[in-house]
Design a protein around this motif. Structure first.
Motif, PDB file in Angstrom:
ATOM      1  N   GLY A  31      58.115  38.417  20.926  1.00 24.66           N
ATOM      2  CA  GLY A  31      57.678  39.014  19.980  1.00 24.66           C
ATOM      3  C   GLY A  31      58.249  39.306  18.797  1.00 24.66           C
ATOM      4  N   ILE A  32      59.443  39.294  18.791  1.00 25.06           N
ATOM      5  CA  ILE A  32      60.360  39.345  17.385  1.00 25.06           C
ATOM      6  C   ILE A  32      60.034  38.213  16.637  1.00 25.06           C
ATOM      7  CG2 ILE A  32      62.695  39.254  16.605  1.00 25.06           C
ATOM      8  CD1 ILE A  32      63.478  40.736  19.296  1.00 25.06           C
ATOM      9  N   LEU A  33      59.706  36.876  17.108  1.00 23.02           N
ATOM     10  CA  LEU A  33      59.685  35.871  16.488  1.00 23.02           C
ATOM     11  C   LEU A  33      58.234  35.555  16.015  1.00 23.02           C
ATOM     12  CD1 LEU A  33      61.658  33.170  18.498  1.00 23.02           C
ATOM     13  CD2 LEU A  33      62.293  34.242  16.256  1.00 23.02           C
ATOM     14  N   PHE A  34      57.345  36.558  16.285  1.00 18.21           N
ATOM     15  CA  PHE A  34      55.875  36.529  16.095  1.00 18.21           C
ATOM     16  C   PHE A  34      55.511  35.884  14.617  1.00 18.21           C
ATOM     17  CE2 PHE A  34      51.499  37.777  17.676  1.00 18.21           C
ATOM     18  CZ  PHE A  34      51.481  36.957  18.975  1.00 18.21           C
ATOM     19  N   PRO A  35      56.125  36.980  13.641  1.00 13.99           N
ATOM     20  CA  PRO A  35      55.668  36.639  12.399  1.00 13.99           C
ATOM     21  C   PRO A  35      56.012  35.195  11.884  1.00 13.99           C
ATOM     22  CG  PRO A  35      56.721  38.693  12.681  1.00 13.99           C
ATOM     23  CD  PRO A  35      56.805  37.879  13.737  1.00 13.99           C
ATOM     24  N   PHE A  36      56.855  34.492  12.568  1.00 14.69           N
ATOM     25  CA  PHE A  36      57.629  33.499  11.820  1.00 14.69           C
ATOM     26  C   PHE A  36      56.716  32.048  12.464  1.00 14.69           C
ATOM     27  CE2 PHE A  36      60.629  36.658  11.989  1.00 14.69           C
ATOM     28  CZ  PHE A  36      61.110  36.718  10.664  1.00 14.69           C
ATOM     29  N   LEU A  37      55.993  32.370  13.416  1.00  9.90           N
ATOM     30  CA  LEU A  37      55.317  31.123  14.115  1.00  9.90           C
ATOM     31  C   LEU A  37      53.881  30.814  12.890  1.00  9.90           C
ATOM     32  CD1 LEU A  37      54.875  32.228  17.756  1.00  9.90           C
ATOM     33  CD2 LEU A  37      56.593  30.874  16.771  1.00  9.90           C
ATOM     34  N   PHE A 101      49.462  43.355  24.144  1.00 10.52           N
ATOM     35  CA  PHE A 101      49.370  42.181  24.910  1.00 10.52           C
ATOM     36  C   PHE A 101      47.953  42.113  25.418  1.00 10.52           C
ATOM     37  CE2 PHE A 101      50.316  38.875  27.882  1.00 10.52           C
ATOM     38  CZ  PHE A 101      51.291  38.220  27.180  1.00 10.52           C
ATOM     39  N   GLU A 102      47.346  43.093  25.926  1.00 12.93           N
ATOM     40  CA  GLU A 102      46.306  43.162  26.762  1.00 12.93           C
ATOM     41  C   GLU A 102      45.139  42.720  25.673  1.00 12.93           C
ATOM     42  OE1 GLU A 102      46.143  42.236  29.898  1.00 12.93           O
ATOM     43  OE2 GLU A 102      48.297  42.455  30.356  1.00 12.93           O
ATOM     44  N   PHE A 103      45.284  43.743  24.883  1.00 15.56           N
ATOM     45  CA  PHE A 103      44.165  43.724  23.662  1.00 15.56           C
ATOM     46  C   PHE A 103      43.931  42.688  22.583  1.00 15.56           C
ATOM     47  CE2 PHE A 103      43.063  48.636  24.001  1.00 15.56           C
ATOM     48  CZ  PHE A 103      42.796  48.496  25.570  1.00 15.56           C
ATOM     49  N   VAL A 104      45.068  41.916  22.456  1.00 14.31           N
ATOM     50  CA  VAL A 104      44.848  40.732  21.260  1.00 14.31           C
ATOM     51  C   VAL A 104      43.754  40.067  21.575  1.00 14.31           C
ATOM     52  CG1 VAL A 104      46.773  39.381  22.304  1.00 14.31           C
ATOM     53  CG2 VAL A 104      46.418  39.828  19.777  1.00 14.31           C
ATOM     54  N   GLN A 111      42.194  42.056  15.906  1.00 18.02           N
ATOM     55  CA  GLN A 111      43.140  41.007  16.399  1.00 18.02           C
ATOM     56  C   GLN A 111      44.562  41.230  15.728  1.00 18.02           C
ATOM     57  OE1 GLN A 111      42.179  36.786  16.640  1.00 18.02           O
ATOM     58  NE2 GLN A 111      42.416  37.253  19.016  1.00 18.02           N
ATOM     59  N   GLY A 112      44.460  41.315  14.282  1.00 16.32           N
ATOM     60  CA  GLY A 112      45.611  41.349  13.439  1.00 16.32           C
ATOM     61  C   GLY A 112      46.260  42.599  13.732  1.00 16.32           C
ATOM     62  N   PHE A 113      45.558  43.873  14.086  1.00 15.67           N
ATOM     63  CA  PHE A 113      46.303  45.094  14.251  1.00 15.67           C
ATOM     64  C   PHE A 113      47.203  44.929  15.560  1.00 15.67           C
ATOM     65  CE2 PHE A 113      46.317  48.942  16.895  1.00 15.67           C
ATOM     66  CZ  PHE A 113      46.839  49.873  15.967  1.00 15.67           C
ATOM     67  N   TRP A 114      46.534  44.295  16.655  1.00 20.77           N
ATOM     68  CA  TRP A 114      47.146  43.968  17.965  1.00 20.77           C
ATOM     69  C   TRP A 114      48.156  43.217  17.917  1.00 20.77           C
ATOM     70  CZ3 TRP A 114      46.729  48.244  20.541  1.00 20.77           C
ATOM     71  CH2 TRP A 114      45.366  48.904  20.545  1.00 20.77           C
ATOM     72  N   GLU A 115      48.167  42.344  17.198  1.00 20.80           N
ATOM     73  CA  GLU A 115      49.412  41.195  16.738  1.00 20.80           C
ATOM     74  C   GLU A 115      50.460  41.766  16.241  1.00 20.80           C
ATOM     75  OE1 GLU A 115      46.922  36.773  16.179  1.00 20.80           O
ATOM     76  OE2 GLU A 115      47.465  37.870  14.920  1.00 20.80           O
ATOM     77  N   PHE A 116      50.184  42.876  15.347  1.00 23.18           N
ATOM     78  CA  PHE A 116      51.197  43.558  14.703  1.00 23.18           C
ATOM     79  C   PHE A 116      52.165  44.552  15.827  1.00 23.18           C
ATOM     80  CE2 PHE A 116      52.313  47.811  12.784  1.00 23.18           C
ATOM     81  CZ  PHE A 116      53.461  47.299  11.858  1.00 23.18           C
ATOM     82  N   GLY A 117      51.110  45.018  16.572  1.00 17.70           N
ATOM     83  CA  GLY A 117      51.433  46.087  17.509  1.00 17.70           C
ATOM     84  C   GLY A 117      52.475  45.357  18.625  1.00 17.70           C
ATOM     85  N   TRP A 119      54.204  42.658  17.923  1.00 14.38           N
ATOM     86  CA  TRP A 119      55.555  42.504  17.208  1.00 14.38           C
ATOM     87  C   TRP A 119      56.275  43.842  17.044  1.00 14.38           C
ATOM     88  CZ3 TRP A 119      56.682  44.255  12.043  1.00 14.38           C
ATOM     89  CH2 TRP A 119      57.858  43.860  11.626  1.00 14.38           C
ATOM     90  N   SER A 120      55.728  44.975  16.378  1.00 10.20           N
ATOM     91  CA  SER A 120      56.486  46.026  16.121  1.00 10.20           C
ATOM     92  C   SER A 120      57.008  46.681  17.515  1.00 10.20           C
ATOM     93  CB  SER A 120      55.702  46.830  15.511  1.00 10.20           C
ATOM     94  OG  SER A 120      54.341  47.376  16.342  1.00 10.20           O
ATOM     95  N   GLY A 121      56.277  46.597  18.515  1.00  4.97           N
ATOM     96  CA  GLY A 121      56.563  47.131  19.685  1.00  4.97           C
ATOM     97  C   GLY A 121      57.885  46.268  20.354  1.00  4.97           C
ATOM     98  N   SER A 122      57.829  45.058  20.307  1.00  8.04           N
ATOM     99  CA  SER A 122      58.979  44.274  20.793  1.00  8.04           C
ATOM    100  C   SER A 122      60.276  44.599  19.882  1.00  8.04           C
ATOM    101  CB  SER A 122      58.729  42.940  20.572  1.00  8.04           C
ATOM    102  OG  SER A 122      57.499  42.579  21.331  1.00  8.04           O
ATOM    103  N   LEU A 123      60.022  44.849  18.436  1.00 11.15           N
ATOM    104  CA  LEU A 123      61.078  45.152  17.609  1.00 11.15           C
ATOM    105  C   LEU A 123      61.829  46.239  17.851  1.00 11.15           C
ATOM    106  CD1 LEU A 123      62.321  43.802  15.235  1.00 11.15           C
ATOM    107  CD2 LEU A 123      60.966  45.396  13.529  1.00 11.15           C
ATOM    108  N   ILE A 124      60.968  47.288  18.097  1.00 15.63           N
ATOM    109  CA  ILE A 124      61.307  48.531  18.223  1.00 15.63           C
ATOM    110  C   ILE A 124      62.070  48.841  19.738  1.00 15.63           C
ATOM    111  CG2 ILE A 124      60.685  51.107  18.944  1.00 15.63           C
ATOM    112  CD1 ILE A 124      58.415  50.610  16.589  1.00 15.63           C
ATOM    113  N   ALA A 125      61.588  48.270  20.527  1.00 18.09           N
ATOM    114  CA  ALA A 125      62.261  48.333  21.805  1.00 18.09           C
ATOM    115  C   ALA A 125      63.606  47.359  21.726  1.00 18.09           C
ATOM    116  CB  ALA A 125      61.214  47.869  22.892  1.00 18.09           C
TER     117      ALA A 125
END
Length: 334
Positions: A31-37, A101-104, A111-117, A119-125
């Motif tokens: 999730g943290i690496l998500f934006p860099f793929l 993860f389930e909704f994306v 889809q873009g909103f859930w991808e952001f979710g 990433w951000s959920g992984s980062l915050i956790a």
């Protein structure tokens, strides 16, 4: 020979937390690496590498947290009082990440909103877990049987440092997991991620390791006193061997060795943390013995754990065996 049930339970909870950090660590790292793929297809391929196993990985968090509540209720109450904002942030991040993860794959319009979710959920956790670790290691103020510190005691330069170390460490686990599970451009990109992340992780571990002994007198005596210092000197040697294996694996384009070496670095760092903390559960005031529930409760719960933990281990090992090997773009688990 008298068996100390509180120490056994401390070991079981420590094992559960380590299992969670290792198994959910590479999930969070993805999730943290998500934006860099590269693109959406590559991001979804990365998600597919963890799709069959990610929810089972979090079982260990439930076991560790539930065990702490049942077996060391005093420690649970103090830690929750001291770290309440971080615990809530972590849980909200994990929940939002799980929903994303389930909704994306269930929607196109959002889809873009859930991808952001995701990433951000992984980062915050990851940040919340790292800051909680730093706050615990630096010591929690206890008076009598209650937390006596302030609302912001968890926010210090050291907790920010440990948060950064955990964030980079999870990203490194995610990168080496992608090396293990993917092919082609994605594997090459993951390898490019792993090199700077590995350098950053080792640097941060070094800084944290140098600072930690000076946080509390007990830590300093354990790491640099005699004869304990002779035994703790083994840890940097083992860590150097793990780092060498990591570098050799990346240099030789080995798919498995970088991941195993990163896991070894986490395990050794965790062992170093245990050396610093033992016998305290909540340093500097609360030891394992003081925090434990009555022996009758510990024994009763231990019978259940003796049944439950082997089942979880068997299920986890079996699921990883079934879904072993590389994941291809046309493989879909959603």
């Amino acid at each position: 020979m008298e068996v100390d049930l509180s120490v056994i339970w401390a070991g079981l909870i420590a094992f559960s937390v380590l299992a969670y950090v290792l198994l959910d660590g590479f999930d969070l790292g993805i999730g943290i690496l998500f934006p860099f793929l590269k693109d959406r297809d590559e991001r979804h391929l990365a998600m597919n590498t963890i799709a069959p196993i990610w929810d089972g990985n979090q079982t260990w968090l439930v076991l560790g947290g539930g065990g702490l509540f049942a077996v060391f209720p005093l420690a649970y109450a103090i830690v929750m009082s001291a770290l309440y904002p971080l615990i809530i942030a972590m849980l909200l991040g994990l929940i939002f990440r799980g929903v994303a993860f389930e909704f994306v794959h269930r929607t196109k319009r959002m889809q873009g909103f859930w991808e952001f979710g995701f990433w951000s959920g992984s980062l915050i956790a990851a940040i919340a877990q790292g800051m909680a670790l730093g706050a615990l290691v630096q010591g929690i103020a206890v008076e009598g049987r209650a937390y006596s510190g302030g609302n912001w005691d968890w926010l210090t330069p050291f907790s920010v440092l440990t948060a950064l170390a955990v964030l980079v460490g999870y990203a490194m686990l995610g990168a080496t997991w992608l090396i293990l599970k993917t092919e082609g451009e994605t594997l090459v990109r993951a390898r490019r991620f792993a090199i700077p992340l590995g350098v950053g992780l080792i640097a941060l571990i070094g800084v944290v390791s140098l600072v930690t002994p000076f946080l509390l007198p007990d830590y300093l005596a354990r790491w640099f006193g005699w004869p304990s210092g002779a035994w703790t000197a083994i840890m940097p040697i083992l860590l150097a061997l793990a780092v060498w294996q990591l570098w050799a694996g990346l240099r030789n384009w080995d798919d498995l060795r970088p991941f195993l070496a990163t896991v070894a670095i986490f395990v050794l760092s965790y062992a170093g943390l245990g050396i610093s903390l033992y016998p305290h559960l909540v340093p500097p005031a609360l030891t394992i013995a003081k925090a434990a529930a009555p022996d009758s409760s510990l024994l009763f719960l231990l019978v259940g754990a003796a049944v439950l933990i082997p089942i979880i281990l068997t299920y986890t090992a079996y699921s990883y065996w079934v879904f072993r090997g590389k994941v291809h773009p046309d493989d879909g688990y959603h």
